[in-house]
Motif scaffolding. Structure first.
Motif, PDB file in Angstrom:
ATOM      1  N   LEU A   3      18.650 -20.330 -30.939  1.00 12.66           N
ATOM      2  CA  LEU A   3      19.204 -21.510 -30.312  1.00 12.66           C
ATOM      3  C   LEU A   3      19.923 -22.370 -31.332  1.00 12.66           C
ATOM      4  CD1 LEU A   3      16.179 -22.552 -28.046  1.00 12.66           C
ATOM      5  CD2 LEU A   3      18.141 -21.135 -27.433  1.00 12.66           C
ATOM      6  N   GLN A   7      20.795 -27.151 -28.579  1.00 12.28           N
ATOM      7  CA  GLN A   7      19.948 -26.516 -27.568  1.00 12.28           C
ATOM      8  C   GLN A   7      18.477 -26.788 -27.835  1.00 12.28           C
ATOM      9  OE1 GLN A   7      21.464 -22.556 -28.081  1.00 12.28           O
ATOM     10  NE2 GLN A   7      23.151 -22.855 -26.631  1.00 12.28           N
ATOM     11  N   ARG A   8      18.098 -26.835 -29.100  1.00 12.68           N
ATOM     12  CA  ARG A   8      16.707 -27.167 -29.425  1.00 12.68           C
ATOM     13  C   ARG A   8      16.396 -28.623 -29.083  1.00 12.68           C
ATOM     14  NH1 ARG A   8      14.035 -23.276 -32.030  1.00 12.68           N
ATOM     15  NH2 ARG A   8      15.239 -21.629 -33.069  1.00 12.68           N
ATOM     16  N   GLU A  71      21.749 -23.308 -21.723  1.00 18.06           N
ATOM     17  CA  GLU A  71      21.098 -24.608 -21.537  1.00 18.06           C
ATOM     18  C   GLU A  71      20.363 -24.668 -20.198  1.00 18.06           C
ATOM     19  OE1 GLU A  71      24.113 -25.012 -24.654  1.00 18.06           O
ATOM     20  OE2 GLU A  71      24.200 -24.195 -22.632  1.00 18.06           O
ATOM     21  N   LEU A  74      17.104 -22.853 -20.445  1.00 19.44           N
ATOM     22  CA  LEU A  74      16.066 -23.594 -21.157  1.00 19.44           C
ATOM     23  C   LEU A  74      15.328 -24.533 -20.204  1.00 19.44           C
ATOM     24  CD1 LEU A  74      17.907 -24.489 -24.495  1.00 19.44           C
ATOM     25  CD2 LEU A  74      16.196 -22.700 -24.124  1.00 19.44           C
ATOM     26  N   LEU A 295      17.718 -14.660 -22.830  1.00 22.47           N
ATOM     27  CA  LEU A 295      18.649 -15.424 -23.677  1.00 22.47           C
ATOM     28  C   LEU A 295      19.939 -14.654 -23.885  1.00 22.47           C
ATOM     29  CD1 LEU A 295      19.425 -17.749 -25.549  1.00 22.47           C
ATOM     30  CD2 LEU A 295      18.131 -16.624 -27.380  1.00 22.47           C
TER      31      LEU A 295
END
Length: 375
Positions: A3, A7-8, A71, A74, A295
């Motif tokens: 990521l 994104q994290r 995204e 997630l 992912l």
């Protein structure tokens, strides 16, 4: 396969929010036990919108965040981890992708961004997911069409403001040519909705369309070529569902691993028994593989890579199998208490069973992998 910092950061925002606001007791159990016809809370849907998540796939020019499938995935993993009931998958992911680039986007995107609009996909007609088998008839009448037929397993169908209905304007059932996608407001004359509760207490609908008159402007994309926007929406939904299944597997396994560290038998913690340690390690490895596959599928979709459809099928099939393993192991390792409603582990099993079939189960996607690989 890693990521980005942004994104994290998104993950760091969404994870505690879903764990607190979207947790099982205040959401899933509350709406299930209250007999809510929607199966989710509109208040939470508005909160999700206030975080900018409902419109994350909507272009910035239309008021959205202009983010991508990674995204969205997630967010969906955290939704799965907490069994958070919401229309995020069908509306903000599959619905947005199916509508993008069409004249309908201008009308419906603002409501999606604001958390005021719910979109449902009316695709399946038989016992199993098979969009090419669409038989619902769209017959030309004047400047528009008359829609006649039935749909089932329409998730949030009774709560939807807009339904994306796959119909046949040409060809024969089993062919992708001749499928047209229509944007149909739920309150149109001739639309009958039977709301039903699924195994996980989420809501879906059986639809009957009887001489539903729509004009030509209701077409999403082109007449006879609705397979393009439909596939775009379905692939986004499948990739998103794969990540939600990974979240289900992660949430169930975390609950199970905690139980192994607390439950004693024969004077020892059951987590000290080597056979259970081996099974836990195997499950952990399988979840990591499923997460990496989901992912990769999301990254390929964002890149417009021609391999995206294949990897999406791989991800949905793999995540479904791994989530099934996780919930089965969870219920078994919990023993008798795992079979009771008062313990949450069984809720993960029910959600996995429903989500596994949405947009096609492992068997359907195994077939897609074979087809896309030339077999």
């Amino acid at each position: 396969m890693i990521l980005t910092d942004d994104q994290r950061m998104l993950q760091d925002v969404v994870r505690p929010f879903m764990a607190e606001e979207g947790a099982i007791k205040p959401q899933l159990r509350h709406w299930r036990d209250s007999g809510c016809k929607d199966g989710f809370g509109h208040g939470l849907w508005k909160q999700i919108a206030e975080l900018g998540l409902t419109g994350m796939l909507v272009p910035e020019s239309a008021g959205g965040a202009g983010l991508g499938q990674v995204e969205a995935n997630l967010v969906l993993e955290e939704i799965g981890r907490n069994l958070t009931p919401s229309p995020f998958l069908t509306t903000s992911v599959a619905g947005v992708r199916a509508l993008e680039g069409s004249a309908h986007a201008e009308r419906w995107f603002p409501g999606i961004v604001a958390g005021e609009t719910v979109v449902a996909l009316a695709i399946d007609e038989g016992k199993a997911h098979n969009p090419a088998a669409t038989a619902l008839e769209a017959k030309r009448q004047g400047n528009g069409f008359l829609l006649n037929g039935t749909k089932q397993f329409v998730v949030h169908g009774a709560s939807a403001d807009l339904m994306l209905v796959a119909a046949r304007t040409g060809g024969a059932a089993g062919e992708t040519n001749g499928v047209t996608l229509f944007a149909v407001p739920q309150d149109m004359a001739g639309v009958a909705v039977e709301n039903v509760a699924l195994a996980d207490s989420s809501k879906a609908a059986r639809l009957t369309l009887s001489n539903v008159a729509v004009d030509a402007d209701a077409v999403v994309g082109e007449v006879d070529d609705g397979w393009a926007p439909l596939s775009r929406g379905l692939n986004a939904g499948r990739a998103g569902a794969a990540s939600e299944l990974v979240g289900i597997a992660a949430g169930a396994s975390e609950m199970t691993f905690d139980y192994l560290k607390q439950r004693k038998q024969f004077g020892r913690l059951i987590g000290e028994f080597q056979v259970l340690q081996h099974r836990a390690a195997h499950l952990y490895g399988e979840i990591e593989i499923a997460r990496a596959t989901a992912l990769k599928a999301a990254q390929l979709l964002d890149a417009g890579d021609p391999r995206a459809e294949l990897m999406t099928a791989v991800a949905k099939a793999k995540a479904g199998k791994v989530a099934r393993l996780a919930v089965q192991e969870g219920v078994q390792m919990h023993g008798g208490i795992g079979m009771t409603d008062e313990h949450d582990i069984g809720l993960y099993m029910k959600r996995q069973a429903v989500l596994d079939e949405l947009f096609g189960g492992p068997r359907f996607h195994a077939g897609e992998v074979a087809r896309l690989s030339g077999y």
